[in-house]
Design an enzyme around this catalytic site. Structure first.
Site, PDB file in Angstrom:
ATOM      1  N   TRP A 100     -18.427  42.646  55.005  1.00 41.73           N
ATOM      2  CA  TRP A 100     -18.967  42.604  53.637  1.00 41.73           C
ATOM      3  C   TRP A 100     -18.260  41.549  52.807  1.00 41.73           C
ATOM      4  O   TRP A 100     -18.891  40.853  52.002  1.00 41.73           O
ATOM      5  CB  TRP A 100     -18.931  43.990  52.980  1.00 41.73           C
ATOM      6  CG  TRP A 100     -19.721  44.963  53.792  1.00 41.73           C
ATOM      7  CD1 TRP A 100     -19.240  46.020  54.520  1.00 41.73           C
ATOM      8  CD2 TRP A 100     -21.136  44.921  54.046  1.00 41.73           C
ATOM      9  NE1 TRP A 100     -20.259  46.637  55.187  1.00 41.73           N
ATOM     10  CE2 TRP A 100     -21.428  45.992  54.914  1.00 41.73           C
ATOM     11  CE3 TRP A 100     -22.174  44.090  53.622  1.00 41.73           C
ATOM     12  CZ2 TRP A 100     -22.731  46.253  55.370  1.00 41.73           C
ATOM     13  CZ3 TRP A 100     -23.472  44.349  54.071  1.00 41.73           C
ATOM     14  CH2 TRP A 100     -23.725  45.416  54.927  1.00 41.73           C
ATOM     15  N   ASP A 167     -15.424  44.975  45.211  1.00 35.71           N
ATOM     16  CA  ASP A 167     -16.556  45.689  45.799  1.00 35.71           C
ATOM     17  C   ASP A 167     -16.024  47.050  46.241  1.00 35.71           C
ATOM     18  O   ASP A 167     -15.269  47.152  47.203  1.00 35.71           O
ATOM     19  CB  ASP A 167     -17.079  44.882  47.003  1.00 35.71           C
ATOM     20  CG  ASP A 167     -18.160  45.624  47.791  1.00 35.71           C
ATOM     21  OD1 ASP A 167     -18.511  46.757  47.409  1.00 35.71           O
ATOM     22  OD2 ASP A 167     -18.652  45.058  48.788  1.00 35.71           O
ATOM     23  N   LYS A 191     -23.397  55.397  48.956  1.00 30.80           N
ATOM     24  CA  LYS A 191     -22.290  55.987  49.698  1.00 30.80           C
ATOM     25  C   LYS A 191     -21.720  57.170  48.936  1.00 30.80           C
ATOM     26  O   LYS A 191     -21.942  58.294  49.310  1.00 30.80           O
ATOM     27  CB  LYS A 191     -21.244  54.944  50.028  1.00 30.80           C
ATOM     28  CG  LYS A 191     -21.882  54.016  51.058  1.00 30.80           C
ATOM     29  CD  LYS A 191     -21.269  52.772  51.309  1.00 30.80           C
ATOM     30  CE  LYS A 191     -22.172  51.746  51.894  1.00 30.80           C
ATOM     31  NZ  LYS A 191     -22.923  52.078  53.068  1.00 30.80           N
TER      32      LYS A 191
HETATM   33  N1  PMP Z   1     -20.234  46.229  50.494  1.00 29.47           N
HETATM   34  C1  PMP Z   1     -19.810  47.261  51.244  1.00 29.47           C
HETATM   35  C2  PMP Z   1     -18.347  47.598  51.264  1.00 29.47           C
HETATM   36  C3  PMP Z   1     -20.730  48.004  51.988  1.00 29.47           C
HETATM   37  O1  PMP Z   1     -20.317  49.029  52.741  1.00 29.47           O
HETATM   38  C4  PMP Z   1     -22.107  47.662  51.936  1.00 29.47           C
HETATM   39  C5  PMP Z   1     -23.162  48.435  52.671  1.00 29.47           C
HETATM   40  N2  PMP Z   1     -22.795  49.161  53.726  1.00 29.47           N
HETATM   41  C6  PMP Z   1     -22.492  46.565  51.153  1.00 29.47           C
HETATM   42  C7  PMP Z   1     -21.528  45.891  50.433  1.00 29.47           C
HETATM   43  C8  PMP Z   1     -23.919  46.139  51.060  1.00 29.47           C
HETATM   44  O2  PMP Z   1     -24.576  47.065  50.294  1.00 29.47           O
HETATM   45  P1  PMP Z   1     -26.156  47.043  50.034  1.00 29.47           P
HETATM   46  O3  PMP Z   1     -26.792  47.485  51.301  1.00 29.47           O
HETATM   47  O4  PMP Z   1     -26.301  48.009  48.902  1.00 29.47           O
HETATM   48  O5  PMP Z   1     -26.537  45.662  49.651  1.00 29.47           O
END
Ligand code: PMP
Length: 354
Positions: A100, A167, A191
């Site tokens: 991420w 994030d 989450k």
């Molecule tokens: N950042 C983290 C730490 C994540 O775990 C995730 C999704 N698993 C994301 C960003 C991306 O999130 P989204 O699917 O809402 O775009």
């Protein structure tokens, strides 16, 4: 009986929250209308989003400190882009702790110089790098508090004197932190907060307005702030369900209470992983996540037996991320301690059988 849901996301929500959310789909607040068929500008819904915004700030201890909360769309992935659009003038610093962060870095590179202050890519992102320096002239420093895929979590955040962006998608509202150290926090809801479809952005208003580029309205934080998170139609169901979940958390005792429960769950599972000779943990011990526990079988030939056993025990979502393999037990706020005990029992049963 409901499954023991260890899914990494979308993930488990409290049953009472799901109950209330489903009632609202049929008849919201005795208005004789469904929540999802009424105007987002109705008093009833405006109250919901205002409550959700203020609960988020209250739970994080950020009321009256210059912060505002927004419920936006596009997931945390959209924030990778919005952060850079709104904050990056010349140079940004990123700590790369996994997929991420990597994706966030990719977006930032389109807007300016990106300094990757450190990365744990050399060891499959199984640890959190430490002891690096952050350029003091960076417009902001970006971290990912919890690495959902690899099961690592930052315990001590580096001290950067400028703008700190984080994030927190997979561990927001799960542990106590000094949230006022951050200027911008974002988290996809799916989450620890609610269903997919909305993203919480907590922002210190004073950090905005410092880039020269023109920002498209939908990507401009100031536009969303000026319209109280109602610049366009918000994801009403996701916002409402998030609000119910934040209320649930507040009634339980907020983050201090849930952190204790989360610590108990993590201690129970990690101690079994460390004790049981059939398993090994993936992440570096001192960087282990309390939200996503990653582990492997020492002997892969036991996979079929183990998979059948946990599935028969009513466990869902234990497979590791497709890029890593092995197992990942995601233990977000709503997962009961009892579900972790069921998983530990299955691991012990496998040891007895062998
Ligand atoms: N950042 C983290 C730490 C994540 O775990 C995730 C999704 N698993 C994301 C960003 C991306 O999130 P989204 O699917 O809402 O775009």
């Amino acid at each position: 009986m409901k499954k023991h849901n260890f899914s990494a996301g979308p993930c488990i929500l409290p049953q009472e929250v799901l109950q209330k959310a489903s009632e609202a789909v049929l008849n919201f607040n005795n208005e004789n209308l469904s929540l999802i068929e009424m105007s987002h500008r109705s008093t009833a819904f405006v109250e919901v989003i205002e409550k959700a915004r203020s609960l988020a700030l209250e739970l994080l201890g950020l009321e009256n400190k210059g912060y505002k909360a927004l419920f936006l769309q596009g997931g945390a992935s959209m924030q990778f882009l919005m952060v850079t659009y709104n904050l990056l003038n010349k140079k940004a610093a990123y700590l790369n702790t996994g997929t991420w962060s990597d994706k966030a870095i990719k977006e930032a590179k389109m807007f300016g110089e990106v300094v990757e202050v450190a990365t744990s890519k050399d060891k499959k992102f199984s640890y959190i790098p430490k002891g690096f320096t952050i350029p003091t002239d960076a417009d902001y420093f970006h971290t990912t508090s919890n690495n959902t895929i690899y099961g690592t979590q930052i315990k001590d955040f580096p001290d950067f004197k400028g703008i700190n962006v984080c994030d927190m998608s997979s561990d927001i509202f799960s542990r106590q932190l000094d949230f006022s150290k951050f200027d911008l926090i974002y988290a996809g809801a799916q989450k620890n907060m609610g269903p997919a479809g909305t993203t919480l952005v907590i922002i210190k208003e004073e950090i905005l307005g410092k880039v020269e580029r023109e920002i498209p309205s939908m990507l401009n934080y100031q536009v969303h702030l000026d319209k109280d998170s109602m610049f366009n139609t918000p994801s009403v169901f996701a916002v409402y369900t998030s609000m119910l979940n934040l209320e649930w958390l507040k009634d339980l005792g907020g983050i201090p209470f849930i952190e204790k429960v989360n610590n108990k769950k993590a201690a129970l599972l990690y101690s079994e992983i460390d004790r049981n000779p059939l398993f090994k943990g993936f992440a570096n011990k001192e960087d282990r996540s309390n939200m996503n526990v990653t582990f492997n079988l020492v002997d892969d030939s036991l996979k079929e037996t183990f998979d059948t056993m946990w599935q028969d025990a009513g466990i869902n979502g234990l497979n590791g991320h497709r890029s890593v393999g092995g197992y990942r037990a995601s233990m977000y706020n709503a997962l009961p301690l009892y579900s972790v005990q069921v998983l530990v029992d299955v691991m012990q049963e496998l040891e007895r059988k062998k």
